[in-house]
Design a protein around this motif. Structure first.
Motif, PDB file in Angstrom:
ATOM      1  N   CYS A   1       0.802  -1.231   0.000  1.00 13.02           N
ATOM      2  CA  CYS A   1       0.000   0.000   0.000  1.00 13.02           C
ATOM      3  C   CYS A   1       0.833   1.279   0.000  1.00 13.02           C
ATOM      4  O   CYS A   1       0.781   2.074  -0.939  1.00 13.02           O
ATOM      5  N   SER A   2       1.588   1.529   1.065  1.00 13.00           N
ATOM      6  CA  SER A   2       2.289   2.804   1.201  1.00 13.00           C
ATOM      7  C   SER A   2       3.320   2.994   0.104  1.00 13.00           C
ATOM      8  O   SER A   2       3.432   4.080  -0.479  1.00 13.00           O
ATOM      9  N   GLY A   3       4.087   1.951  -0.164  1.00 15.82           N
ATOM     10  CA  GLY A   3       5.099   2.061  -1.199  1.00 15.82           C
ATOM     11  C   GLY A   3       4.495   2.413  -2.540  1.00 15.82           C
ATOM     12  O   GLY A   3       4.969   3.314  -3.242  1.00 15.82           O
ATOM     13  N   SER A   4       3.422   1.732  -2.918  1.00 16.69           N
ATOM     14  CA  SER A   4       2.798   1.978  -4.206  1.00 16.69           C
ATOM     15  C   SER A   4       2.217   3.382  -4.284  1.00 16.69           C
ATOM     16  O   SER A   4       2.322   4.060  -5.314  1.00 16.69           O
ATOM     17  N   ARG A   5       1.617   3.844  -3.205  1.00 15.76           N
ATOM     18  CA  ARG A   5       1.052   5.194  -3.204  1.00 15.76           C
ATOM     19  C   ARG A   5       2.148   6.254  -3.311  1.00 15.76           C
ATOM     20  O   ARG A   5       1.940   7.311  -3.908  1.00 15.76           O
ATOM     21  N   SER A   6       3.322   5.966  -2.741  1.00  9.83           N
ATOM     22  CA  SER A   6       4.418   6.924  -2.879  1.00  9.83           C
ATOM     23  C   SER A   6       4.888   6.987  -4.333  1.00  9.83           C
ATOM     24  O   SER A   6       5.276   8.054  -4.813  1.00  9.83           O
ATOM     25  N   VAL A   7       4.843   5.860  -5.044  1.00 14.63           N
ATOM     26  CA  VAL A   7       5.203   5.846  -6.461  1.00 14.63           C
ATOM     27  C   VAL A   7       4.199   6.670  -7.266  1.00 14.63           C
ATOM     28  O   VAL A   7       4.570   7.495  -8.112  1.00 14.63           O
ATOM     29  N   ILE A   8       2.917   6.456  -6.995  1.00 16.41           N
ATOM     30  CA  ILE A   8       1.864   7.194  -7.692  1.00 16.41           C
ATOM     31  C   ILE A   8       2.032   8.698  -7.493  1.00 16.41           C
ATOM     32  O   ILE A   8       1.874   9.487  -8.424  1.00 16.41           O
ATOM     33  N   GLN A   9       2.366   9.096  -6.271  1.00 16.43           N
ATOM     34  CA  GLN A   9       2.421  10.526  -5.939  1.00 16.43           C
ATOM     35  C   GLN A   9       3.783  11.160  -6.199  1.00 16.43           C
ATOM     36  O   GLN A   9       3.933  12.361  -5.982  1.00 16.43           O
ATOM     37  N   SER A  10       4.754  10.388  -6.662  1.00 14.76           N
ATOM     38  CA  SER A  10       6.092  10.960  -6.886  1.00 14.76           C
ATOM     39  C   SER A  10       6.674  10.674  -8.261  1.00 14.76           C
ATOM     40  O   SER A  10       7.574  11.377  -8.715  1.00 14.76           O
ATOM     41  N   GLY A  11       6.221   9.605  -8.914  1.00 18.08           N
ATOM     42  CA  GLY A  11       6.835   9.199 -10.172  1.00 18.08           C
ATOM     43  C   GLY A  11       8.178   8.529  -9.984  1.00 18.08           C
ATOM     44  O   GLY A  11       8.943   8.380 -10.940  1.00 18.08           O
ATOM     45  N   LEU A  12       8.476   8.089  -8.767  1.00 14.72           N
ATOM     46  CA  LEU A  12       9.736   7.421  -8.444  1.00 14.72           C
ATOM     47  C   LEU A  12       9.452   6.058  -7.841  1.00 14.72           C
ATOM     48  O   LEU A  12       8.406   5.843  -7.228  1.00 14.72           O
ATOM     49  N   HIS A  13      10.405   5.138  -7.996  1.00 16.92           N
ATOM     50  CA  HIS A  13      10.271   3.825  -7.381  1.00 16.92           C
ATOM     51  C   HIS A  13      10.524   3.918  -5.873  1.00 16.92           C
ATOM     52  O   HIS A  13      11.119   4.889  -5.379  1.00 16.92           O
ATOM     53  N   THR A  14      10.106   2.886  -5.146  1.00 14.93           N
ATOM     54  CA  THR A  14      10.196   2.946  -3.687  1.00 14.93           C
ATOM     55  C   THR A  14      11.630   3.060  -3.188  1.00 14.93           C
ATOM     56  O   THR A  14      11.874   3.696  -2.161  1.00 14.93           O
ATOM     57  N   HIS A  15      12.585   2.450  -3.896  1.00 17.56           N
ATOM     58  CA  HIS A  15      13.967   2.581  -3.442  1.00 17.56           C
ATOM     59  C   HIS A  15      14.509   3.977  -3.724  1.00 17.56           C
ATOM     60  O   HIS A  15      15.585   4.333  -3.240  1.00 17.56           O
ATOM     61  N   GLU A  16      13.756   4.776  -4.485  1.00 16.00           N
ATOM     62  CA  GLU A  16      14.112   6.177  -4.695  1.00 16.00           C
ATOM     63  C   GLU A  16      13.386   7.093  -3.722  1.00 16.00           C
ATOM     64  O   GLU A  16      13.934   8.110  -3.293  1.00 16.00           O
ATOM     65  N   THR A  17      12.142   6.753  -3.378  1.00 16.83           N
ATOM     66  CA  THR A  17      11.372   7.619  -2.471  1.00 16.83           C
ATOM     67  C   THR A  17      11.738   7.396  -1.007  1.00 16.83           C
ATOM     68  O   THR A  17      11.526   8.269  -0.179  1.00 16.83           O
ATOM     69  N   GLY A  18      12.248   6.210  -0.674  1.00 21.42           N
ATOM     70  CA  GLY A  18      12.480   5.868   0.725  1.00 21.42           C
ATOM     71  C   GLY A  18      11.274   5.255   1.404  1.00 21.42           C
ATOM     72  O   GLY A  18      11.374   4.775   2.533  1.00 21.42           O
ATOM     73  N   GLN A  19      10.115   5.236   0.726  1.00 19.07           N
ATOM     74  CA  GLN A  19       8.914   4.631   1.293  1.00 19.07           C
ATOM     75  C   GLN A  19       8.984   3.124   1.030  1.00 19.07           C
ATOM     76  O   GLN A  19       8.261   2.560   0.215  1.00 19.07           O
ATOM     77  N   LEU A  20       9.889   2.470   1.747  1.00 20.12           N
ATOM     78  CA  LEU A  20      10.236   1.080   1.460  1.00 20.12           C
ATOM     79  C   LEU A  20       9.224   0.077   1.989  1.00 20.12           C
ATOM     80  O   LEU A  20       9.291  -1.108   1.664  1.00 20.12           O
ATOM     81  N   GLY A  21       8.307   0.523   2.825  1.00 20.42           N
ATOM     82  CA  GLY A  21       7.296  -0.351   3.388  1.00 20.42           C
ATOM     83  C   GLY A  21       6.146   0.471   3.909  1.00 20.42           C
ATOM     84  O   GLY A  21       6.002   1.657   3.577  1.00 20.42           O
ATOM     85  N   LEU A  22       5.314  -0.144   4.758  1.00 17.81           N
ATOM     86  CA  LEU A  22       4.112   0.515   5.253  1.00 17.81           C
ATOM     87  C   LEU A  22       4.440   1.715   6.130  1.00 17.81           C
ATOM     88  O   LEU A  22       5.373   1.692   6.932  1.00 17.81           O
ATOM     89  N   LEU A  23       3.622   2.752   5.974  1.00 20.79           N
ATOM     90  CA  LEU A  23       3.772   3.938   6.816  1.00 20.79           C
ATOM     91  C   LEU A  23       3.516   3.599   8.269  1.00 20.79           C
ATOM     92  O   LEU A  23       4.287   3.951   9.152  1.00 20.79           O
ATOM     93  N   ARG A  24       2.434   2.946   8.509  1.00 22.61           N
ATOM     94  CA  ARG A  24       2.094   2.564   9.882  1.00 22.61           C
ATOM     95  C   ARG A  24       1.017   1.491   9.832  1.00 22.61           C
ATOM     96  O   ARG A  24       0.417   1.236   8.805  1.00 22.61           O
ATOM     97  N   GLY A  25       0.761   0.879  10.963  1.00 28.79           N
ATOM     98  CA  GLY A  25      -0.290  -0.114  11.066  1.00 28.79           C
ATOM     99  C   GLY A  25      -0.797  -0.149  12.486  1.00 28.79           C
ATOM    100  O   GLY A  25      -0.228   0.487  13.374  1.00 28.79           O
ATOM    101  N   PHE A  26      -1.868  -0.909  12.708  1.00 28.78           N
ATOM    102  CA  PHE A  26      -2.438  -0.925  14.050  1.00 28.78           C
ATOM    103  C   PHE A  26      -1.488  -1.567  15.049  1.00 28.78           C
ATOM    104  O   PHE A  26      -1.582  -1.329  16.246  1.00 28.78           O
TER     105      PHE A  26
END
Length: 490
Positions: A52-77
């Motif tokens: 989820c988080s990684g893919s949404r960071s790609v959508i909102q940045s045009g960069l892959h997750t290893h470029e955005t740093g959003q390598l996994g989930l932002l948070r969870g319960f």
């Protein structure tokens, strides 16, 4: 004054190719099928990652997750993970704020930190009340009109994500004006990546109901856009963040996890186009910038606008490959892997292949997985459970003959040339995108590039060999690291 060019981005949560336009006949999705009939449906659209988080960071940045740093989930319960986007990344709200747009996001967000995603309107919620989402979107449209600004609104539905029960999808609560549509487990379609056991059928029936609720929400949302008189100035895009919330799909880079529905409607576009070209989620932000008239706002994005190929119904040579990367889902679900996809072949490079492939917590606890693991034999679709958990360093699949990605051809001499070509192309992409998981001799070359540039010799192999640890017969790495020199070790 130039006409305003608005953008409405709609993101479903954990929706795979489960729409009528994708060929699904058992789920009721009239609103999204109608949207596709009004615009272009990209039949070969690929997420970079299946989380989820990684893919949404790609959508909102045009960069892959290893470029955005959003390598996994932002948070969870559970509170066990908190991956975030690098603060220097130019996200869509940053860019469009600077271009004079009213930016906003309603319902699911799941990327952070907030400073990196500075939407001017942020109404985050975990509700599945799609009528509420439409009402809040209507208020946003009115605000844009009052401020006399073009807008970029993201609407993120919670559906059809699982709820916190073992087999539920949020279907136990009623919402005013939202119809609940139950499905009979005996009538569901068993997708190729799952096994036909009773537990899978029961969960799919619940999943179908959540998809139907989400589709209703899209219809309500588009009605509000029409009521606001903004249809003729708005690009509408619909997609999902990753594949369905079942094993063998979500969190994997197999097609079930990353080949997703993507629909784009622009004013005056040719209706009813089914586009066969391979497009990537890194192309989404460049498409929005192109639509808004700011195609020259490049940043370091490698994606391309798809507007020029919206009406294409035949494959184009230069739209024939996509790449992606996955590293984490939850903090404890580490499995760095990269993929390259062409029309016919799929190549996976599993960096930490010695590890077991990890289960996301919600999928491990699902009754569908319990049913499959206790069946005789234990299979996940056509894939033996052992092959799902244990994967080699490379996987190569001929998707014309093996669309389920079951028969690994990485060691088949007949496909050796294809393997080497795709390996070379993927490694070139890793270098181009400065992937920290470009490994040699068991270490990231990104953390030792200064030594490599100084002529250090090292064995040119992926993994460290404990039985042959010496480097005397090593080679000077042939790759250029000049593009990262001076940034310091990661």
């Amino acid at each position: 004054m130039a006409a305003k060019k608005n953008i409405l981005l709609i993101i479903a949560d954990d929706l795979g190719r489960n729409l009528g336009v994708c060929g699904e006949s058992k789920i009721k999705t009239p609103n999204l099928d109608d949207l596709a009939a009004q615009g272009t449906y990209f039949d070969m659209a690929f997420a970079s990652t299946a989380s989820c988080s990684g893919s949404r960071s790609v959508i909102q940045s045009g960069l892959h997750t290893h470029e955005t740093g959003q390598l996994g989930l932002l948070r969870g319960f559970q509170g066990l993970h908190y991956f975030t986007t690098f603060d220097h990344v130019e996200t869509s709200p940053k860019v469009f704020n600077s271009l004079g747009y009213l930016t906003g996001i309603i319902n699911k967000v799941h990327v952070g930190p907030a400073e990196c995603y500075p939407w001017r309107v942020r109404e985050e919620s975990s509700t599945r009340d799609v009528a509420w989402t439409a009402q809040r979107s209507a208020a946003f449209f009115e605000r844009a009109k009052e401020e006399d600004k073009p807008f970029f609104l993201t609407v993120g539905y919670i559906d059809p994500h699982r709820d916190l029960t073992r087999g539920g999808f949020g279907n136990t609560q009623d919402y005013p004006g939202v119809e609940h549509l139950p499905y009979d487990p005996k009538d569901v379609t068993i997708p190729f990546f799952l096994s036909d056991v009773p537990e899978v059928r029961q969960e799919l029936a619940e999943y179908y109901s959540a998809v139907w609720r989400m589709d209703q929400g899209v219809g309500m949302l588009l009605q509000e856009l029409h009521r606001a008189g903004l249809d003729e100035s708005t690009l509408v895009m619909f997609t999902s963040d990753n594949g369905p919330p079942f094993v063998n799909s979500k969190s994997t880079l197999y097609d079930a996890g990353v080949r997703l529905p993507m629909i784009i409607r622009t004013p005056g576009c040719t209706p009813g186009i089914v586009n066969p070209n391979l497009v990537s989620f890194i192309d989404i932000l460049p498409t929005f910038l192109n639509w808004a008239g700011f195609a020259n706002v490049k940043g370091n994005r490698k994606g391309r606008s798809v507007l020029s190929i919206m009406s294409e119904t035949s494959p184009l040579d230069d739209w024939g490959q996509v790449f992606g990367s996955h590293t984490f889902h939850e903090l404890t679900a580490y499995y760095p892997t990269r993929y390259m996809r062409t029309k016919r072949f799929k190549y996976h490079r599993n960096v930490a292949w010695q590890l077991d492939f990890p289960f996301p917590g919600d999928l491990y606890g699902a009754v569908s997985w319990e049913g499959m693991r206790n069946a005789e034999p234990a299979m996940i679709g056509k894939r033996p459970v052992a092959n799902y958990i244990k994967r080699g360093p490379e996987e190569l699949f001929d998707l014309e003959n093996d669309p389920e990605e079951v028969h690994n051809l990485a060691n088949d001499p007949e496909y050796n040339e294809t393997l080497l070509d795709m390996r070379k192309a993927l490694e070139a992409w890793q270098l181009e995108t400065e992937d920290p998981w470009f490994f040699r001799d068991g270490i990231s070359t990104r953390v030792i590039f200064n030594h490599i540039d100084a002529g250090m010799k090292m064995p040119d192999r992926w993994d460290f060999d404990v039985n042959s640890p010496g480097s005397k017969d090593g080679a000077i790495m042939p790759h250029s690291f000049k593009e990262v020199r001076g940034r310091g070790a990661m």
